[in-house]
Design a protein around this motif. Structure first.
Motif, short mmCIF file in Angstrom:
data_model
loop_
_atom_site.label_atom_id
_atom_site.label_comp_id
_atom_site.label_asym_id
_atom_site.label_seq_id
_atom_site.Cartn_x
_atom_site.Cartn_y
_atom_site.Cartn_z
N LYS A 103 -8.45 14.23 -7.68
CA LYS A 103 -8.78 12.88 -8.10
C LYS A 103 -9.92 12.28 -7.29
O LYS A 103 -10.74 11.55 -7.83
CB LYS A 103 -7.54 11.97 -8.09
CG LYS A 103 -7.01 11.54 -6.71
CD LYS A 103 -5.80 10.62 -6.88
CE LYS A 103 -5.17 10.16 -5.59
NZ LYS A 103 -5.88 9.04 -4.91
N GLU A 104 -10.01 12.59 -5.99
CA GLU A 104 -11.02 11.91 -5.17
C GLU A 104 -12.42 12.50 -5.33
O GLU A 104 -13.39 11.77 -5.49
CB GLU A 104 -10.58 11.89 -3.71
CG GLU A 104 -9.31 11.07 -3.44
CD GLU A 104 -9.40 9.63 -3.95
OE1 GLU A 104 -10.51 9.14 -4.26
OE2 GLU A 104 -8.34 8.98 -4.04
N HIS A 126 -10.59 5.70 -11.39
CA HIS A 126 -9.33 6.39 -11.09
C HIS A 126 -8.31 6.18 -12.21
O HIS A 126 -7.36 6.96 -12.32
CB HIS A 126 -8.72 5.84 -9.80
CG HIS A 126 -9.09 6.59 -8.56
ND1 HIS A 126 -9.09 7.96 -8.48
CD2 HIS A 126 -9.42 6.16 -7.31
CE1 HIS A 126 -9.41 8.34 -7.24
NE2 HIS A 126 -9.64 7.27 -6.52
N MET A 171 -8.02 0.90 4.20
CA MET A 171 -9.10 1.69 3.62
C MET A 171 -10.05 0.77 2.86
O MET A 171 -10.09 -0.41 3.10
CB MET A 171 -8.51 2.74 2.67
CG MET A 171 -7.42 3.58 3.27
SD MET A 171 -8.05 5.00 4.17
CE MET A 171 -8.35 6.11 2.80
N HIS A 224 -15.37 2.99 -8.57
CA HIS A 224 -14.50 4.09 -8.11
C HIS A 224 -13.03 3.83 -8.47
O HIS A 224 -12.38 4.68 -9.09
CB HIS A 224 -14.68 4.26 -6.60
CG HIS A 224 -13.86 5.36 -6.01
ND1 HIS A 224 -14.38 6.60 -5.73
CD2 HIS A 224 -12.55 5.40 -5.63
CE1 HIS A 224 -13.43 7.36 -5.22
NE2 HIS A 224 -12.31 6.65 -5.14
N GLU A 225 -12.53 2.68 -8.09
CA GLU A 225 -11.11 2.40 -8.35
C GLU A 225 -10.83 2.31 -9.84
O GLU A 225 -9.81 2.79 -10.33
CB GLU A 225 -10.66 1.12 -7.64
CG GLU A 225 -10.91 1.08 -6.13
CD GLU A 225 -10.47 2.32 -5.38
OE1 GLU A 225 -9.47 2.95 -5.79
OE2 GLU A 225 -11.13 2.68 -4.38
N GLN A 239 0.87 -1.17 0.00
CA GLN A 239 0.00 0.00 0.00
C GLN A 239 0.91 1.22 0.00
O GLN A 239 1.62 1.45 0.97
CB GLN A 239 -0.94 0.02 1.21
CG GLN A 239 -1.75 1.31 1.31
CD GLN A 239 -2.49 1.63 0.03
OE1 GLN A 239 -3.14 0.78 -0.58
NE2 GLN A 239 -2.37 2.88 -0.45
N GLU A 260 -6.27 2.22 -6.08
CA GLU A 260 -6.31 2.23 -7.55
C GLU A 260 -4.96 2.01 -8.23
O GLU A 260 -4.76 2.48 -9.36
CB GLU A 260 -6.89 3.56 -8.01
CG GLU A 260 -5.99 4.80 -7.77
CD GLU A 260 -6.29 5.59 -6.50
OE1 GLU A 260 -6.85 4.99 -5.55
OE2 GLU A 260 -5.94 6.78 -6.45
N TYR A 310 -7.68 12.16 4.18
CA TYR A 310 -8.57 11.33 3.35
C TYR A 310 -9.94 11.40 4.02
O TYR A 310 -10.37 10.48 4.70
CB TYR A 310 -8.02 9.91 3.23
CG TYR A 310 -6.84 9.91 2.30
CD1 TYR A 310 -5.60 10.36 2.73
CD2 TYR A 310 -6.99 9.53 0.97
CE1 TYR A 310 -4.53 10.43 1.85
CE2 TYR A 310 -5.92 9.58 0.10
CZ TYR A 310 -4.70 10.04 0.54
OH TYR A 310 -3.65 10.12 -0.33
N TYR A 369 -13.45 13.92 -0.12
CA TYR A 369 -14.17 12.96 -0.96
C TYR A 369 -15.60 13.43 -1.26
O TYR A 369 -15.95 13.70 -2.41
CB TYR A 369 -14.22 11.60 -0.26
CG TYR A 369 -12.98 10.75 -0.48
CD1 TYR A 369 -11.75 11.14 0.05
CD2 TYR A 369 -13.03 9.56 -1.20
CE1 TYR A 369 -10.61 10.36 -0.13
CE2 TYR A 369 -11.90 8.78 -1.38
CZ TYR A 369 -10.69 9.17 -0.85
OH TYR A 369 -9.58 8.40 -1.04
N GLU A 396 -0.09 4.66 -1.40
CA GLU A 396 -0.71 5.98 -1.19
C GLU A 396 -0.93 6.17 0.31
O GLU A 396 -1.40 5.24 0.96
CB GLU A 396 -2.04 6.09 -1.92
CG GLU A 396 -2.57 7.52 -1.86
CD GLU A 396 -3.93 7.70 -2.56
OE1 GLU A 396 -4.51 6.72 -3.05
OE2 GLU A 396 -4.38 8.84 -2.60
N ALA A 408 -10.20 0.56 -0.78
CA ALA A 408 -9.49 -0.05 -1.89
C ALA A 408 -8.50 0.95 -2.45
O ALA A 408 -8.52 2.12 -2.08
CB ALA A 408 -10.47 -0.47 -2.99
#
Ligand code: PHE
Ligand code: ZN
Length: 896
Positions: free
Chosen positions: A320-321, A302, A261, A298-299, A120, A265, A388, A393, A122, A263
């Motif tokens: 991006k979010e 992205h 989280m 969503h993913e 992971q 991308e 986040y 979001y 990000e 997921a």
């Protein structure tokens, strides 16, 4: 554990990185205890300055430059950086280092979950894998070699395309991957382990064949079909709605049991929390199915909004979010509406809009009024992991949605095309996005622009719009005045902060006459009339005068929630009841009902606080009965319209939150409605049975939602026969939605013995399915009778572990967030429990600890007895030595 003093990072201090990292070659010798990572960076100088690389929890083995060893004082190393000075204009840097995946409980960087390696990265996890400029504006081409024991780790996956595979001596094997697209390091991923998978092939609209795969742990292969189908639908939808095509030959999703989280991308290799992949009718609810489709969408989305065009720095996260949440919300709405007739499709879209607004109000509005309030593009942070947020979001998505409203969907599409035309392959800013939209907006609105609109990116807080109506009987006109105000919040309250400016607020309205008939709207300056009008408020105050209005109308305000604001208008109860019945805008009808229910529950709360009796108004009961019985509404919509606002939403209306009185008043209202409308609720449970063959489609899910809501009302009202009905439904359920719903009403409102028996039965049936065991913990964590002691008892259950984020969330978080009665006990024991758990989690996983820390954010708003104990608990956490940067930021801001 980090013990560094927090440093505030500021958006205005952005500087470009002085090197272009053209290519990155990574080699991994994977071993759970200690993994060897070799990285080879090919770089070009862009500006003078040393090469500063980030690294965390790494053991450095060697550094070479252009093949020469750089030992002996030629680099500087500290706990966070590796600095190389005196490089030429072009250089090849090779770094060897080790990390410890098995000991990594933070779930950032490289870690092991269930015997499988995952990464992971990000936002700043790549620095836990190797030294690198860990920032999103450094984009490179990656090739990756993975080596591991073939028996234990038969699947070796990374981004892009598999280019070679071979066996090595000693039972090891190797896979080589190449990602054809430049990307920032936060999109890097690898997965290695024993996994099963399901796959399909499809042709993109330009005729390329692509391979889609969903990987999961052995034994779960029967639960990935819905995820794979959702991915196929997402690929098609992005082609059709936005003209965006999958750019890789292969797209993979992997389910992880341990994940911080929802997921991630990563390019071509999305890693998901298993909760958003695995589902079958027996073990997953309607809500699970729809969350899976939304997160997969969503993913996948992205890939364009995030990966092809990424963020210049983390302050731009909403670039991006917010945009990708908007896209996934639209995807879900389109999927819900497809194959329905026009009326049912419109209703399905309204249901989706309601669900999104409910989330925004419950999670984002409080955030935007509390100590962590920040604009969707923050100006500063101490730990990016704390940003986040629902603001970045969900409010970010509302800000994108307003742009679509102002530009129209067709104009928005042109704006998005322009955005990709300008910025494909780049790392850009929120301003770049609005610039692209504005270039289209000015074509259609000569002389106007989006400069006022941009304040949504720079100012925090939820604006309030006060509406007043002035009817002139002689002239037969009605003047509507909108006046906005937005108090300073968070850092905006500090001395020297700039004064806040008005927002650009698209405000959709209609007018109804006293009989509930929609009035055609005709502005004084215009010839045409219309049913609904989008007012654009761009100043502090503005007025619009409508003609041919015979009597003072009832306004229908902020239709479809056209802006993320709070509306203040003094409706009478009778006007709200009228809107509930007659407003042609289904969202506004729902809203009127929520307002009526809010008034009722707040009145019941005051009555409780003053020890006075309370009874429901007949008008309110009849309005509820009408929604339940009037012909022509679909079940899903009815279920939303009959759901009482949540405690979180209600608390925002109280000057001093008294959580127990509020929760009891809400419960009392539920029970009273249950009894008053018992026959109608019973009829609803009978009329909304679904066929045994399960389908998660919105019509069937809507029926189950209404049926199960009716059961909850009957149980809350202790209506004769309800307990037997719930028990029968629990035993005979053919799907998890019905089984969980019945169990939940038993646990919350049923006899203790029946509840315990059902809970025991549930655990025995499902103990081998971790996602269902999470549900079992959640039910108990949120049950009305659960106390701190109950939760402490559950924490020593063999199935409980604080290390697994889903498990921690299902019990600890659920208790602190969603059990007002147990958590806010007057003796402060809930808050002491909270402090202990924040500290225990912080030692394992600071990201997760910081999320739990946020549950006391709004402490100042509670009644003094409670807020003082909350303050002490926050203080206790803040004073703890060795606290992570993540938790430090949250608790210090809360105490400021
Ligand atoms: N970028 C992910 C998403 O929104 C969220 C995420 C952030 C996941 C940080 C992991 C870590 O889809
Ligand atoms: Zn996202």
């Amino acid at each position: 554990m980090r013990t560094d003093t927090p440093v505030t990072i500021r958006r205005q201090n952005y500087l470009p990185f002085p090197y272009d990292i053209v290519a990155v070659e990574l080699e991994f010798d994977l071993d759970p205890a200690s993994t060897l990572v070799r990285s080879r960076l090919q770089l070009k100088r862009l500006a003078p300055g040393p090469l500063v690389l980030n690294g965390e929890d790494l053991e450095l083995l060697s550094v070479t430059v252009d093949g020469q060893s750089w030992e002996g004082g030629r680099y500087q190393l500290d706990a966070q950086t590796l600095t190389l000075d005196g490089l030429g204009d072009e250089a090849i840097i090779e770094i060897a280092s080790r990390c410890r995946p098995e000991a990594n409980s933070t779930l950032m960087g490289l870690y092991v979950s269930n015997g499988v390696f995952f990464t992971q990265c990000e936002a700043e996890g790549f620095r836990r894998i190797t030294w690198f400029p860990d920032r999103p504006d450094v984009m490179s081409r990656y090739t990756v070699a993975l080596r591991a024991d073939k028996q234990r780790f038969p699947q070796l996956l990374s981004n892009g395309n598999l280019i070679a595979q071979r066996d090595l001596p000693d039972g090891r094997h190797e896979a080589r991957w190449e990602d054809p697209f430049r990307k920032p390091c936060y999109l890097f991923a690898l997965v290695a382990g024993r996994l099963t998978w399901r796959e399909s092939r499809m042709r993109t609209r330009s005729g390329r064949e692509v391979l889609l795969q969903v990987y999961s742990d052995p034994g779960s292969e029967d639960k990935t079909q819905f995820a794979l189908e959702s991915l196929e639908r997402a690929v098609r939808w992005d082609e059709q709605r936005f003209g965006l095509e999958l750019d890789l030959d292969r797209f993979m999703i992997v389910a992880a049991r341990d994940f911080n989280m929802g997921a991630m991308e990563n390019k071509g290799l999305n890693i998901f929390n298993a909760a958003y992949v695995l589902a079958d009718p027996e073990s997953a609810t309607d809500a699970n199915f729809s969350a899976i489709e939304a997160v997969i969408g969503h993913e996948y989305f992205h890939n364009w909004t995030g990966n092809r065009v990424t963020c210049r720095d983390w302050f731009q996260l909403s670039l991006k979010e917010g945009l990708t949440v908007f896209r996934d919300q639209e995807f879900t709405a389109d999927m819900m509406a497809q194959e329905l007739d026009a009326q049912a499709a419109a209703s399905a879209r309204t249901v989706k809009r309601i669900d999104d607004v409910v989330t925004l109000r419950a999670a984002q509005f409080p955030e935007d009024a509390g100590p962590m309030a920040h604009p969707i593009r923050p100006d500063s942070y101490q730990e990016i992991g704390n940003f986040y947020t629902a603001t970045v979001y969900e409010k970010g998505s509302e800000v994108i949605r307003m742009q679509q409203t102002l530009l129209t969907p067709a104009g928005f599409r042109r704006g998005l095309d322009e955005y990709f035309r300008r910025h494909d392959g780049q790392a850009v800013t929120c301003d770049d996005f609005v610039d692209a939209m504005e270039s289209v907006y000015v074509q259609d609105h000569p002389g106007r622009g989006l400069s006022v609109f941009r304040r949504w990116y720079s100012q925090a807080g939820t604006p309030r719009v006060k509406v007043s109506l002035d009817h002139d009987a002689a002239r037969q006109t009605c003047t509507v005045t909108l006046e906005q105000r937005c108090e300073p919040v968070g850092v905006e309250r500090l001395p020297g902060a700039p004064t806040k400016q008005p927002f650009h607020i698209p405000f959709a309205i209609g007018l109804l006459d006293a009989a509930g008939k929609p009035l055609p709207l005709r502005l004084a300056s215009e010839a045409e009339t219309r049913d609904s009008l989008l007012l654009e408020l761009t100043t502090q105050r503005a007025q619009w005068t409508f003609e041919h209005v015979a009597a003072k109308p009832v306004p229908s305000l902020l239709r479809d929630f056209s802006a993320p604001v709070i509306v203040d208008y003094d409706y009478t109860d009778a006007e709200l009841a009228l809107l509930m019945k007659h407003d042609p805008n289904a969202f506004a009808r729902w809203e009127a009902g929520q307002q009526l229910a809010t008034r009722t529950i707040l009145a019941a709360t005051r009555a409780r606080q003053q020890g006075e009796p309370f009874s429901l108004h007949g008008e309110f009961v009849e309005a509820w009965r009408a929604v339940l019985t009037v012909p022509g509404l679909d079940a899903g919509y009815r279920a939303r319209a009959l759901t009482l606002p949540s405690e979180k939403t209600l608390a925002e209306y109280m000057d001093q939150v008294d959580p127990i009185a509020l929760a009891d008043a809400r419960h009392e209202t539920l029970g009273a409605l249950g009894r008053a409308l018992a026959a109608d609720w019973r009829a609803a449970t009978e009329a909304n049975q679904t066929p045994d063959a399960y389908s998660p489609d919105p019509i069937s899910a809507g029926r189950r939602a209404l049926k199960n809501l009716a059961l909850a009302y009957l149980m809350a009202g202790s209506v004769e026969g309800a307990q037997q009905q719930a028990q029968a439904q629990y035993q005979g359920a053919r799907n998890m939605t019905d089984r969980m719903a019945a169990l939940s009403t038993l646990v919350n409102y049923g006899e203790a013995a029946a509840a315990t028996a059902a809970l025991t039965d549930f655990y025995e049936r499902w103990q081998d399915d971790p996602l269902v065991v999470d549900k079992w913990f959640t039910l108990q964590a949120t049950a009305r009778s659960t106390t701190v002691e109950t939760v402490e008892g559950l924490m020593v259950h063999p199935a409980f572990s604080l290390r697994n984020p889903n498990r921690a969330r299902s019990l600890v978080f659920q208790f602190c967030l969603n059990n007002p009665i147990g958590f806010h006990r007057a003796d402060g024991s809930g808050y002491r429990y909270w402090a202990e758990q924040v500290l225990a989690l912080d030692a394992l996983n600071p990201e997760i600890a910081a999320r739990l820390a946020r549950t006391l954010d709004r402490w100042v708003r509670y009644v003094p007895e409670l807020s003082e104990s909350m303050r002490q608990a926050l203080q206790q956490v803040r004073n703890h030595p060795g606290l992570s940067r993540n938790v430090t930021e949250i608790v210090s801001k809360a105490l400021e």
